[in-house]
Design an enzyme around this catalytic site. Structure first.
Site, mmCIF file in Angstrom:
data_model
loop_
_atom_site.group_PDB
_atom_site.id
_atom_site.type_symbol
_atom_site.label_atom_id
_atom_site.label_comp_id
_atom_site.label_asym_id
_atom_site.label_seq_id
_atom_site.Cartn_x
_atom_site.Cartn_y
_atom_site.Cartn_z
ATOM 1 N N GLY B 11 -67.084 37.901 102.182
ATOM 2 C CA GLY B 11 -67.505 37.346 103.468
ATOM 3 C C GLY B 11 -66.730 36.101 103.861
ATOM 4 O O GLY B 11 -66.424 35.266 103.017
ATOM 5 N N ASP B 140 -72.921 31.461 100.065
ATOM 6 C CA ASP B 140 -74.208 31.661 99.381
ATOM 7 C C ASP B 140 -74.412 30.734 98.187
ATOM 8 O O ASP B 140 -75.526 30.570 97.717
ATOM 9 C CB ASP B 140 -74.326 33.116 98.911
ATOM 10 C CG ASP B 140 -74.481 34.063 100.077
ATOM 11 O OD1 ASP B 140 -75.133 33.683 101.065
ATOM 12 O OD2 ASP B 140 -73.945 35.184 100.009
ATOM 13 N N MET B 184 -79.156 32.638 106.056
ATOM 14 C CA MET B 184 -78.558 33.651 105.180
ATOM 15 C C MET B 184 -78.938 33.431 103.720
ATOM 16 O O MET B 184 -79.154 32.292 103.300
ATOM 17 C CB MET B 184 -77.039 33.655 105.327
ATOM 18 C CG MET B 184 -76.538 34.439 106.523
ATOM 19 S SD MET B 184 -74.715 34.500 106.532
ATOM 20 C CE MET B 184 -74.440 35.606 107.939
ATOM 21 N N GLY B 185 -78.943 34.493 102.950
ATOM 22 C CA GLY B 185 -79.272 34.429 101.539
ATOM 23 C C GLY B 185 -80.245 35.538 101.201
ATOM 24 O O GLY B 185 -81.441 35.398 101.401
ATOM 25 N N ARG B 186 -79.706 36.651 100.724
ATOM 26 C CA ARG B 186 -80.576 37.787 100.413
ATOM 27 C C ARG B 186 -81.134 37.637 98.997
ATOM 28 O O ARG B 186 -82.274 37.963 98.741
ATOM 29 C CB ARG B 186 -79.770 39.088 100.551
ATOM 30 C CG ARG B 186 -80.630 40.270 100.849
ATOM 31 C CD ARG B 186 -79.929 41.346 101.655
ATOM 32 N NE ARG B 186 -80.711 42.574 101.619
ATOM 33 C CZ ARG B 186 -81.704 42.859 102.455
ATOM 34 N NH1 ARG B 186 -82.033 42.017 103.404
ATOM 35 N NH2 ARG B 186 -82.371 43.994 102.344
ATOM 36 N N GLU B 241 -83.362 34.918 104.492
ATOM 37 C CA GLU B 241 -83.420 36.308 104.964
ATOM 38 C C GLU B 241 -84.012 37.223 103.892
ATOM 39 O O GLU B 241 -84.634 38.225 104.202
ATOM 40 C CB GLU B 241 -82.023 36.810 105.386
ATOM 41 C CG GLU B 241 -81.015 36.940 104.262
ATOM 42 C CD GLU B 241 -79.695 37.589 104.701
ATOM 43 O OE1 GLU B 241 -78.650 37.091 104.289
ATOM 44 O OE2 GLU B 241 -79.712 38.579 105.441
ATOM 45 N N GLN B 296 -73.492 30.207 110.979
ATOM 46 C CA GLN B 296 -73.604 29.328 109.817
ATOM 47 C C GLN B 296 -72.423 29.453 108.863
ATOM 48 O O GLN B 296 -72.181 28.559 108.067
ATOM 49 C CB GLN B 296 -74.919 29.570 109.081
ATOM 50 C CG GLN B 296 -75.060 30.933 108.437
ATOM 51 C CD GLN B 296 -76.505 31.323 108.176
ATOM 52 O OE1 GLN B 296 -77.182 30.721 107.369
ATOM 53 N NE2 GLN B 296 -76.977 32.352 108.865
ATOM 54 N N ARG B 297 -71.697 30.550 108.942
ATOM 55 C CA ARG B 297 -70.575 30.677 108.007
ATOM 56 C C ARG B 297 -69.209 30.465 108.672
ATOM 57 O O ARG B 297 -68.201 30.432 107.981
ATOM 58 C CB ARG B 297 -70.626 32.020 107.277
ATOM 59 C CG ARG B 297 -70.205 33.215 108.075
ATOM 60 C CD ARG B 297 -70.282 34.483 107.226
ATOM 61 N NE ARG B 297 -69.678 35.594 107.949
ATOM 62 C CZ ARG B 297 -69.818 36.854 107.625
ATOM 63 N NH1 ARG B 297 -70.556 37.198 106.581
ATOM 64 N NH2 ARG B 297 -69.225 37.802 108.320
#
Lengths: 403, 403
Positions: B11, B140, B184-186, B241, B296-297
């Site tokens: 990513g 992440d 974000m962050g699964r 997320e 955010q990225r």
């Protein structure tokens, strides 16, 4: 010496506090003002007598700078529309009690309705010791009577920069993909058009732009995407939240696009989300929808210097006019030239603005309905110039609190 | 003199190009490198022989600076996981053809798997003229073997600043309201925790923070909100997320929360959207959900200077190590002190990192599961310090294109 009162109303922006800073600046330097008061929560705050002495909060130039870089309404906002005479009467009572000679109301077309009603009430009742004026504000840029609105330039700068960055992100992978970005604007597409500014500096920017002023035809939309996908992998699209179909129905309200929540109730998806589903079903490639949401109106860290400076000047202009006895007027920007960018500031009757909406003119929109014209770019470009000075501490922007 | 090859994978982030700039810097100044090549589209680009001579694109210090401020993978990315020997063989063939003695692969845990496999293949086949090393990258922050990851600090800074701005926006009105922001962050909640940094500079920041490491209990969640609503009007919430319920099911996959599109197909809403519905049904106040999404990225305009500098240093470290003959190693950051913030850079075996995930430790999470601890703040704080220098033109950030 009379005191003066400032209040803010409507949706927050990154520039509305610069206008307040302008009002305070003018009041402090005029030699004609006693105290500078702020109403907490717009005209509702006046009705409920939530009056703040701003002299206790803004003590020096550094505080004024912090105010300029603080997004959203530092005095708090409201969406109250005045409807009956008892409200006018109560407001005038409060103003008299605090010995307020000038009220500067900073807001959008609803707020200018308030200015119009209150100044008419004063005129009708021969109240000649209070002047009520407006200063414009809205990221939507849809106010009549002014070339553009404080707050719009900063939102446009955030949108343009974000589209430039999103284009980088979305094109990193070789796979076919479509990214639809929904931009605020239910009745006007000014902000969505600003996405085109991302193409400067040799960026590719959004490939397709759909404003809510044009009828949205989903078959044309799919055909536009298919055409683009023939020659490139990643497609970036800007759409107004308020795009509507031939029958005038919002795309976001399309039948069958409603979600069911845990209780079986329906809710309405955003336009971009609806289009994401459409593309997934009809074209089948990787598709993502993004809403710029509140970030586009509160990203003070990336405010346009032009916007912040102009917002401050409009605050000064409005305050000056009220001190000079003007009533029922709004401070406005009159553009005299695009290149070099030149403007003048003048007071216009609020009736020009109150309850009206300025949409994007036809010659700013590409005849195919999927882009904007160079004329719109020329209009937009000056408004995002320069980075407003912003003080950071601990790695994040510093803000000021007034209540 | 051997040539060197850099490639990027996984990513996009705002800092991955700074690591590439570090590799180029080291190569240019070492006196031990012929040409600096880049593979377009990660290891897939090597397989397909899309090799770019970076010397033709990066000609001076200004170009290097533009590279540092360009978000997303300037060389393009891929998500290819190597699975068979024919691929390794093909890659080595291509490296030999371009007389490449060092490959620096910049990416996350999947990319480190590629570095591990390729360097093992070289060892096994006694290919001793090629060194393969990794440089870490992921917003992440979930890589083992390094204190933190390039790209994380900049994303954390964007998140912290954005929460500070959103708090201003959401609290402008007096009405009771809840705003849920999905970060974000699964599988790890590092980025969500960074929202807490918005509270510095006397900001109120998010009122509640839910990381995906804690079991998400919707009844506790509603009770947390009701408690907060007793004393304040506007509640701002950060959620990962990837929050999951007791049974390990993602909240975003909750039954009945699936939307129906125009064709009757279902799609999965984000976690914040699901929670928005829950609050609307159970509490009934105004509720809004926001996804920080790709912004955010890729928000390079607000990159952390600390992050960009460290990313560059890791690129230099990795390149230096490869030139010195190291193999199967990744450049890593070892923190020796929080205050003052002190780190060292060293090479660690990629096996430490490949295919592993580092989650937020228990003592970084408040025992109630709705906030982070001071220990996490101390860890996070140094990573967002300073604003990376960014050149603007025409009102938006300038970027560079390598292909």
């Amino acid at each position: 010496m009379k005191n003066i009162l400032a209040a803010q109303s409507g949706g927050p922006t990154s520039a509305i506090n610069a206008t307040l800073a302008g009002v305070i600046t003018c009041a402090l330097t005029s030699g004609r003002v006693g105290k500078v008061f702020g109403a907490h929560g717009g005209i509702q705050g006046v009705l409920e007598e939530r009056i703040i002495d701003l002299g206790e909060k803004i003590k020096n130039a550094e505080d004024l700078q912090l105010l300029c870089q603080t997004p959203a309404a530092a005095l708090g906002s409201c969406r109250l529309k005045l409807t009956d005479e008892s409200q006018y009467k109560k407001i005038i009572e409060v103003l008299h009690r605090y010995e307020i000679g000038c009220l500067v109301y900073i807001g959008g077309n609803d707020s200018m309705d308030t200015v119009e009603k209150l100044s008419a009430y004063c005129m009708q009742h021969k109240i000649d010791d209070i002047c009520i004026v407006g200063a414009p504000k809205t990221i939507d840029n849809d106010l009549m009577g002014t070339d553009h609105c404080p707050g719009f330039g900063s939102a446009a700068k955030y949108i343009a920069s974000t589209f430039a960055e999103l284009e980088r992100d979305c094109s990193a992978y070789a796979a076919k993909s479509v990214t639809i970005v929904e931009v605020m604007g239910r009745d006007s597409g000014w902000l969505t058009g600003a996405a085109a500014l991302a193409r400067q500096n040799s960026g590719k920017g959004p490939d397709l732009i759909y404003l809510c002023e044009s009828v949205f035809d989903s078959q044309m939309f799919l055909s536009d995407i298919r055409n683009k996908l023939r020659n490139q992998n990643s497609i970036l699209i800007a759409v107004s939240e308020g795009i509507k179909d031939q029958s005038g129905r919002y795309v976001s309200e399309s039948e069958g696009e409603k979600a069911l929540d845990a209780f079986g109730h329906t809710y309405i998806s955003g336009a971009a989300r609806v289009l994401e589903c459409l593309i997934q079903n009809e074209i089948g490639c990787k598709t993502r929808s993004i809403e710029l949401n509140l970030m586009q109106r509160c990203a003070g860290h990336l405010a346009s210097d032009m916007d912040i400076q102009e917002s401050k000047l409009l605050g000064i202009k409005a305050c000056q006019a009220a001190l000079d006895g003007e009533n029922g007027k709004m401070a406005a920007i009159i553009r005299t030239s695009d290149e070099p960018y030149e403007v003048t500031y003048k007071m216009v009757p609020v009736s020009l603005t109150a309850n009206k909406v300025k949409t994007v003119p036809d010659d700013f929109i590409d005849p195919n309905g999927h882009d904007v014209t160079d004329k719109m770019i020329r209009y937009l470009k000056p408004l995002i110039q320069g980075n407003a000075p912003v003080t950071f501490e601990n790695g994040i922007v510093k803000h000021i609190s007034l209540y």
